[in-house]
Design a protein around this motif. Structure first.
Motif, PDB file in Angstrom:
ATOM      1  N   TYR A   1       3.924   5.282  -6.028  1.00 52.09           N
ATOM      2  CA  TYR A   1       3.066   4.832  -4.925  1.00 52.09           C
ATOM      3  C   TYR A   1       3.347   3.370  -4.596  1.00 52.09           C
ATOM      4  N   ALA A   2       3.470   2.524  -5.623  1.00 46.06           N
ATOM      5  CA  ALA A   2       3.744   1.104  -5.398  1.00 46.06           C
ATOM      6  C   ALA A   2       5.078   0.922  -4.682  1.00 46.06           C
ATOM      7  N   ALA A   3       6.094   1.676  -5.103  1.00 44.68           N
ATOM      8  CA  ALA A   3       7.408   1.566  -4.469  1.00 44.68           C
ATOM      9  C   ALA A   3       7.338   1.936  -3.001  1.00 44.68           C
ATOM     10  N   GLN A   4       6.591   2.980  -2.680  1.00 40.99           N
ATOM     11  CA  GLN A   4       6.498   3.405  -1.284  1.00 40.99           C
ATOM     12  C   GLN A   4       5.769   2.376  -0.436  1.00 40.99           C
ATOM     13  N   ARG A   5       4.743   1.741  -0.993  1.00 37.83           N
ATOM     14  CA  ARG A   5       4.043   0.697  -0.253  1.00 37.83           C
ATOM     15  C   ARG A   5       4.969  -0.474   0.043  1.00 37.83           C
ATOM     16  N   ARG A   6       5.861  -0.784  -0.883  1.00 36.15           N
ATOM     17  CA  ARG A   6       6.813  -1.877  -0.669  1.00 36.15           C
ATOM     18  C   ARG A   6       7.842  -1.495   0.388  1.00 36.15           C
ATOM     19  N   VAL A   7       8.267  -0.229   0.378  1.00 34.84           N
ATOM     20  CA  VAL A   7       9.169   0.248   1.432  1.00 34.84           C
ATOM     21  C   VAL A   7       8.502   0.109   2.795  1.00 34.84           C
TER      22      VAL A   7
ATOM     23  N   THR B   1     -13.246   4.232  -7.778  1.00 33.55           N
ATOM     24  CA  THR B   1     -13.004   2.800  -7.670  1.00 33.55           C
ATOM     25  C   THR B   1     -11.528   2.545  -7.932  1.00 33.55           C
ATOM     26  N   VAL B   2     -10.888   1.788  -7.052  1.00 33.13           N
ATOM     27  CA  VAL B   2      -9.458   1.503  -7.163  1.00 33.13           C
ATOM     28  C   VAL B   2      -9.247  -0.010  -7.187  1.00 33.13           C
ATOM     29  N   VAL B   3      -8.398  -0.471  -8.086  1.00 31.76           N
ATOM     30  CA  VAL B   3      -7.952  -1.865  -8.092  1.00 31.76           C
ATOM     31  C   VAL B   3      -6.448  -1.845  -7.857  1.00 31.76           C
ATOM     32  N   ASP B   4      -6.009  -2.458  -6.771  1.00 30.24           N
ATOM     33  CA  ASP B   4      -4.602  -2.358  -6.387  1.00 30.24           C
ATOM     34  C   ASP B   4      -4.058  -3.718  -5.974  1.00 30.24           C
ATOM     35  N   THR B   5      -2.829  -4.002  -6.370  1.00 36.91           N
ATOM     36  CA  THR B   5      -2.114  -5.170  -5.875  1.00 36.91           C
ATOM     37  C   THR B   5      -1.706  -4.912  -4.429  1.00 36.91           C
ATOM     38  N   ASP B   6      -1.699  -5.946  -3.604  1.00 36.52           N
ATOM     39  CA  ASP B   6      -1.316  -5.779  -2.197  1.00 36.52           C
ATOM     40  C   ASP B   6       0.198  -5.637  -2.110  1.00 36.52           C
ATOM     41  N   GLN B   7       0.674  -4.447  -2.425  1.00 36.82           N
ATOM     42  CA  GLN B   7       2.108  -4.173  -2.472  1.00 36.82           C
ATOM     43  C   GLN B   7       2.770  -4.392  -1.112  1.00 36.82           C
ATOM     44  N   ALA B   8       2.155  -3.859  -0.066  1.00 38.76           N
ATOM     45  CA  ALA B   8       2.765  -3.934   1.259  1.00 38.76           C
ATOM     46  C   ALA B   8       2.877  -5.369   1.749  1.00 38.76           C
ATOM     47  N   ASP B   9       1.834  -6.171   1.515  1.00 37.85           N
ATOM     48  CA  ASP B   9       1.889  -7.552   1.978  1.00 37.85           C
ATOM     49  C   ASP B   9       2.928  -8.347   1.199  1.00 37.85           C
ATOM     50  N   GLY B  10       3.072  -8.064  -0.083  1.00 41.89           N
ATOM     51  CA  GLY B  10       4.119  -8.726  -0.855  1.00 41.89           C
ATOM     52  C   GLY B  10       5.493  -8.434  -0.269  1.00 41.89           C
ATOM     53  N   ALA B  11       5.729  -7.174   0.113  1.00 44.56           N
ATOM     54  CA  ALA B  11       7.001  -6.802   0.732  1.00 44.56           C
ATOM     55  C   ALA B  11       7.169  -7.494   2.078  1.00 44.56           C
ATOM     56  N   ARG B  12       6.081  -7.619   2.819  1.00 43.46           N
ATOM     57  CA  ARG B  12       6.161  -8.308   4.113  1.00 43.46           C
ATOM     58  C   ARG B  12       6.523  -9.780   3.924  1.00 43.46           C
ATOM     59  N   GLN B  13       5.916 -10.422   2.925  1.00 43.45           N
ATOM     60  CA  GLN B  13       6.236 -11.827   2.661  1.00 43.45           C
ATOM     61  C   GLN B  13       7.709 -12.004   2.316  1.00 43.45           C
TER      62      GLN B  13
END
Length: 330
Positions: free
Chosen positions: A186-192, A151-163
């Motif tokens: 991992y979070a940094a890469q999703r933002r990239v 089970t994973v709980v994750d912030t939508d990192q990529a969408d935040g970067a897109r916004q």
């Protein structure tokens, strides 16, 4: 317990029922027992009760870092949500992402008597250490990637970067640079990924990222490189602390924010409204991450089943005063 029973004039079984919160005890009798407990300074032995019931009402939290704002606020959120559900939290920090360090952390789970585990680590580091998460222990992985196993709980990192990137493009900026977090994150890469994809979709060049380590000092060092790029009119920073460092670099280079350089951060930390100018940023809902993590743990404890899958917590764009349209001719 025998002393309390004698003082209250009841049986030891009645004292046990009161101390364990069982219903069915006559209110007047319950008051007598509670009064006797108070007079004698009696406290139920929670460890013995836990062994008897097979539950410690404790969640272990394993993390590699206590220094980053994201991890700090996530741990706070999990602790608050756990307390609301009647659970305590035991923090199990791992100093270095090494095989021995990780093994020791998981080995301590048996010693610390926890019912479940929340893991705030980069799972690829666990893979590198050839460590698997404990079987049979309810486990939630927070803000990382555990594939299809947990089970994973994750912030939508990529969408935040897109916004963030979309906002800068809509203002008219065509050169949006990215001050990224460390490659190991991992979070940094999703933002990239979110930043790059948004630029490419808009037909803009995604120049090479400049990386920091989440700290303001690293943001300053990376910022000196970015402000030297005269074509750069906007920067999306992977967190607010590095944005603060960029502010200093811009000031030293004589580039005003937002007149000469627009800046967007990520996290929406408590002090961003006090930046000069107040920082436009991406809000992460750490409280919701904590609630969902604890809810998933409680569900696993209730059902005895691990339910693989990812719960995505949305991000929210927060506009302040650090962004503006580029100057004519920029």
């Amino acid at each position: 317990m025998a002393d309390v029973a004698r003082r209250a004039g009841v049986s030891a079984q009645t004292v046990s029922r009161v101390s364990n919160g069982y219903q069915g005890v006559v209110p007047q009798t319950r008051e007598l027992v509670l009064k006797a407990m108070d007079e004698l300074g009696y406290r139920p032995n929670s460890a013995a009760r836990a062994l008897k019931l097979g539950s410690f009402h404790t969640i272990g939290v394993i993390t590699f870092s206590l220094e980053t704002l994201g991890n700090h606020r996530t741990i706070q959120a999990i602790s608050a949500a756990a307390a609301g559900a009647g659970y305590a939290v035991t923090l199990i920090p791992v100093d270095l992402p090494t095989h021995g360090g990780v093994e020791h952390a998981f080995g301590r789970l048996e010693e610390l008597a926890v019912d479940a585990v929340a893991v705030i680590v980069e799972v690829h580091l666990l893979d590198r250490a050839k460590v698997v998460l404990p079987r049979g222990v309810p486990t939630v992985v927070v803000d990382s990637d555990a594939g299809d196993a947990y089970t994973v709980v994750d912030t939508d990192q990529a969408d935040g970067a897109r916004q963030a990137t979309r906002h800068l493009l809509e203002l008219g900026h065509r050169s949006v640079r990215h001050l990224a977090g460390p490659e190991s994150s991992y979070a940094a890469q999703r933002r990239v990924d979110g930043w790059r994809d948004t630029l490419l979709e808009a037909g803009c060049e995604a120049k090479e990222v400049v990386r920091g380590d989440w700290s303001a000092e690293s943001g300053y060092e990376a910022g000196r490189i970015l402000v030297a790029d005269t074509e750069c009119t906007a920067v999306f920073c992977a967190n607010d602390q590095m944005a603060l460092g960029l502010y200093r670099a811009a000031a030293e280079a004589g580039r005003r924010i937002p007149e000469d350089l627009s800046v967007v951060g990520f996290d929406d930390s408590a002090d961003t409204p006090a930046y000069s100018p107040p920082l436009t940023t991406i809000h992460q809902d750490f409280a919701e991450v904590g609630r969902r993590s604890v809810a998933a743990i409680l569900e696993q404890l209730r059902t005895g089943e691990q339910k693989p899958g990812t719960s995505i917590v949305p991000t929210r764009f927060v506009q302040r005063a650090s962004t503006a349209a580029p100057r004519a001719g920029s």
